[in-house]
Design an enzyme around this catalytic site. Structure first.
Site, PDB file in Angstrom:
ATOM      1  N   GLU A  76      36.401  43.158  46.963  1.00 41.87           N
ATOM      2  CA  GLU A  76      36.129  41.915  46.225  1.00 41.87           C
ATOM      3  C   GLU A  76      35.995  40.710  47.142  1.00 41.87           C
ATOM      4  O   GLU A  76      35.141  39.850  46.934  1.00 41.87           O
ATOM      5  CB  GLU A  76      37.249  41.664  45.215  1.00 41.87           C
ATOM      6  CG  GLU A  76      37.070  40.402  44.406  1.00 41.87           C
ATOM      7  CD  GLU A  76      38.223  40.166  43.447  1.00 41.87           C
ATOM      8  OE1 GLU A  76      38.360  39.030  42.973  1.00 41.87           O
ATOM      9  OE2 GLU A  76      38.976  41.121  43.199  1.00 41.87           O
ATOM     10  N   ASP A  77      36.826  40.633  48.195  1.00 40.15           N
ATOM     11  CA  ASP A  77      36.924  39.396  48.972  1.00 40.15           C
ATOM     12  C   ASP A  77      36.427  39.493  50.409  1.00 40.15           C
ATOM     13  O   ASP A  77      36.543  38.524  51.161  1.00 40.15           O
ATOM     14  CB  ASP A  77      38.390  38.921  48.986  1.00 40.15           C
ATOM     15  CG  ASP A  77      38.871  38.521  47.605  1.00 40.15           C
ATOM     16  OD1 ASP A  77      38.057  37.977  46.844  1.00 40.15           O
ATOM     17  OD2 ASP A  77      40.046  38.771  47.284  1.00 40.15           O
TER      18      ASP A  77
END
Length: 700
Positions: A76-77
């Site tokens: 996600e990051d």
């Protein structure tokens, strides 16, 4: 933050066979992937996944789960990909990481849609491997511990609300009460800061005034048990501010009125000693009536076992005492994680067998039509307060508090709910909206036809029942709309004096860019296409020079019959309350049911919608007419009125007293009638009643 070797040592301490290389590789990969990213607190972002992994080691989970905690934010990051995680750490870890990962890149229009899609994916992944939930709860717990670093108050409150509505109930559902308590407390601090501060201050003041009361009472309970031969560990604590606030809200009382703000746990070795300890406690201190619960003989749906009782202690304080074995205590703190052996891996089939509510949750999520409905269903499905009821054969079912027989029927099986027509509670026939209480025995009366009543949605409380009713309404809506669209298309063909063969309809579908005839009929029923558009598509040039038709005469042969269609689905009755036999007209607005008015309805003059020729079918199901009846204000007037209505087979649906003075009163009565002829006969009969002054049919 845990160092690499410290994390590995923690895991090896309870699992000597853990894959040390997997943990080391995950640690290094996550640290490099997150690089120089920082959290709102200013700490390196990498500290977050490591703290999550540390929380998971406290639960003694397997190496794959710990690695997932370390890697859970990489996709996600960071620039890491799912394929990279699968290749470097294996398909199993990759599947777990994917399950925890939020769909942050989803292109949704609203926050509720993003939240709903994230929740849907997460719950589906959880159903395949329950370890996804354990990682997510650890992730949420650490985020809540550091929530105060986020500057935006709106964002803090949104995260806290989501935690209170979704994640704390999920923790409760799998018996992780330690997680649940902390999540609720941290969320409460953000959502109700004034209440939290006030209760905390009151507790501190109480602590100062009573000295070390908790320690004194705990020692006293332990001594009393020891004198009777029961060795036990006794611990005490003040209840958390959120627990106190919830009780104050539920009972409508202030802090001073609460007397049981302390709770004590008595932990023994064997189950039989639980009941011995209970007898000793009740023998020494008076029990508070209505505050005893035996969750050992009837465990909660999440497997929670303990005996709860409240007694009046000698220090003039009500105290709650929880009695359980050491094994029960471990499971009450860590729930599923306490008995989910790490070597088993927690597969989805095992999770669904151990926690049948998970299957119900997936079912209601599948039935959700909108993101808002999905979130509502999820909150309802995780409703915490429970009521225990039994089938006629003695099987125990746990339902949300205030559940009805309809909720019970759907909890047993969806087919039973769909075919429910009545219920017996404790052997007595009761209305379906009856609220069930603990210990009720419920028997469902069913029919061969599966047709849940849409009105049930107004009183059911369980997510499974509500989702099933909505699913049925949507299905019925589509069928009725399709039928209405079919009638509209046939009516249009009659006016065009043409057929509806494939050679004509096929090209028309192409011109209208519709997939099939069913889509055309739905579009016509919902007024997404006008008659002129469909006419032009069927017969190009047919609408040249035509003007919109407004019919006030007798319906022609092309009028749409509303027989066999359901009011409220494909059409609605206007405020003029038309009944079979009245001359009627339909008004169409885009994406709304057709509204049926009498031809002389006064509101038609201001109507802006498209007019449609409609007629009653040859056979009708009757309707409800409203009468205004003026009667003499004397004993027996209403009785004579009801007798006359019954003699003419007219059922009273509703009756209200509108006006009353010394001599007369006016009653507004809704009655079921077959048609206009039936109503005319009833009005004539009522006018012959001695007590009746006048009778008029009400419009609007």
């Amino acid at each position: 933050m845990l160092r690499q070797y410290e994390l590995v040592e923690r895991v090896k301490a309870y699992d000597p066979d853990a894959d040390e290389d997997l943990l080391n590789r995950a640690y290094v990969f996550s640290m490099k992937a997150h690089g120089s990213q920082l959290r709102a607190s200013g700490d390196p972002y990498f500290s977050h996944p490591i703290e999550v992994a540390g929380i998971l080691t406290d639960l003694k989970l397997d190496g794959e789960t710990i690695a997932t905690g370390i890697l859970h934010d990489t996709i996600e990051d960071t620039v890491a990909t799912q394929e990279e995680i699968d290749r470097l750490f294996g398909k199993s870890v990759g599947r777990l990481v994917d399950g925890v990962t939020k769909l942050s890149r989803i292109e949704a229009q609203t926050d509720s849609e993003r939240q709903a899609e994230n929740l849907r994916k997460f719950l589906l992944a959880m159903s395949n491997d329950i370890r996804v939930l354990l990682v997510k709860l650890a992730d949420r717990l650490h985020n809540m511990r550091t929530l105060h670093f986020i500057k935006s108050e709106d964002k803090r409150r949104r995260i806290a609300r989501e935690t209170m509505d979704i994640y704390a109930p999920l923790a409760e559902r799998i018996g992780m009460y330690g997680f649940m308590d902390e999540l609720q407390e941290l969320a409460f601090r953000q959502l109700e800061p004034d209440a939290h501060e006030t209760i905390t201050a009151r507790l501190a003041k109480l602590r100062e005034g009573g000295g070390d009361m908790v320690a004194r009472i705990a020692s006293g309970i332990k001594l009393v048990l020891a004198q009777k031969g029961v060795e036990a560990d006794v611990t005490g604590r003040e209840k958390r501010p959120y627990s106190i606030w919830k009780k104050m809200q539920g009972r409508g009382m202030n802090f001073e009125a609460l007397s049981d703000v302390m709770a004590f746990r008595v932990i023994v070795d064997e189950e039989s000693e639980c009941y011995r300890a209970l007898g000793i406690v009740h023998g020494r201190w008076p029990m508070v009536p209505g505050r005893f619960k035996d969750f050992i003989s009837t465990p909660k749906r999440n497997g929670y076992k303990s005996i709860h009782t409240t007694v009046l202690h000698s220090e003039n304080a009500r105290i709650e005492v929880q009695i359980r074995t050491r094994r029960m205590h471990e499971e009450s703190e860590n729930g599923l994680a306490a008995h989910w052996a790490y070597k088993q891996g927690g597969e989805g089939a095992q999770a669904r067998e151990a926690y049948p509510w998970l299957e119900d949750l997936l079912e209601v999520l599948h039935d959700a039509a909108t993101p808002e409905e999905l979130l509502e269903n999820a909150r309802l499905a995780m409703f915490q307060d429970q009521v225990f009821v039994f089938t006629p054969k003695g099987a125990l079912h746990q339902l949300p508090r205030d559940s009805t027989p309809v909720d019970f029927a759907y909890a047993v099986h969806s087919d039973l709910g769909d075919s429910c027509v009545g219920a017996k509670v404790n052997g007595r026939v009761v209305p379906l909206r009856t609220r069930l209480v603990n210990g009720d025995q419920v028997e469902i009366l069913r029919s061969k036809i599966k047709a849940p009543d849409p009105a049930w949605e107004g009183f059911v409380v369980s997510a499974k029942a509500r989702a099933a009713i909505r699913r049925h309404v949507r299905h019925k809506n589509n069928l009725e709309s399709q039928s209405m669209g079919h009638k509209l298309l046939e009516s249009l063909a009659l006016r065009l004096k043409t057929g509806l063969g494939d050679e004509l309809v096929g090209p028309a579908l192409g011109r209208l860019r519709l997939a099939d005839r069913g889509a055309l009929e739905l579009a016509m029923a919902r007024n997404q296409l006008t008659d002129a558009q469909v006419s032009e598509a069927l017969v190009p040039g047919s609408t040249a020079g035509q003007k919109p038709r407004r019919t006030r005469g007798k319906p022609g042969p092309a009028a749409v019959s509303i027989h066999g269609l359901t009011a409220g689905v494909s059409f609605e009755l206007g405020a003029c309350r038309p009944i079979p036999g009245d001359r009627i007209v339909g008004i169409r607005h885009p994406d709304q049911p057709i509204v049926i008015h009498t031809i002389d309805c006064v509101s038609l003059a201001d109507e802006t919608g498209e007019w449609l020729e409609v007629s009653w079918g040859q056979e009708t199901d009757g309707a409800v007419a409203r009468l205004a009846v003026v009667v003499h204000n004397q004993p027996g007037s209403l009785a004579s009125l009801a007798t006359t209505l019954a003699a003419h087979n007219a059922n009273i649906v509703n009756l209200a007293l509108k006006h009353r003075d010394r001599e007369f009163h006016t009653d507004v009565i809704d009655i079921e009638v077959e048609d206009l002829k039936h109503l005319t006969t009833i009005i004539a009969a009522l006018r012959q009643v001695k007590a009746v002054v006048s009778v008029e049919r009400m419009r609007g």
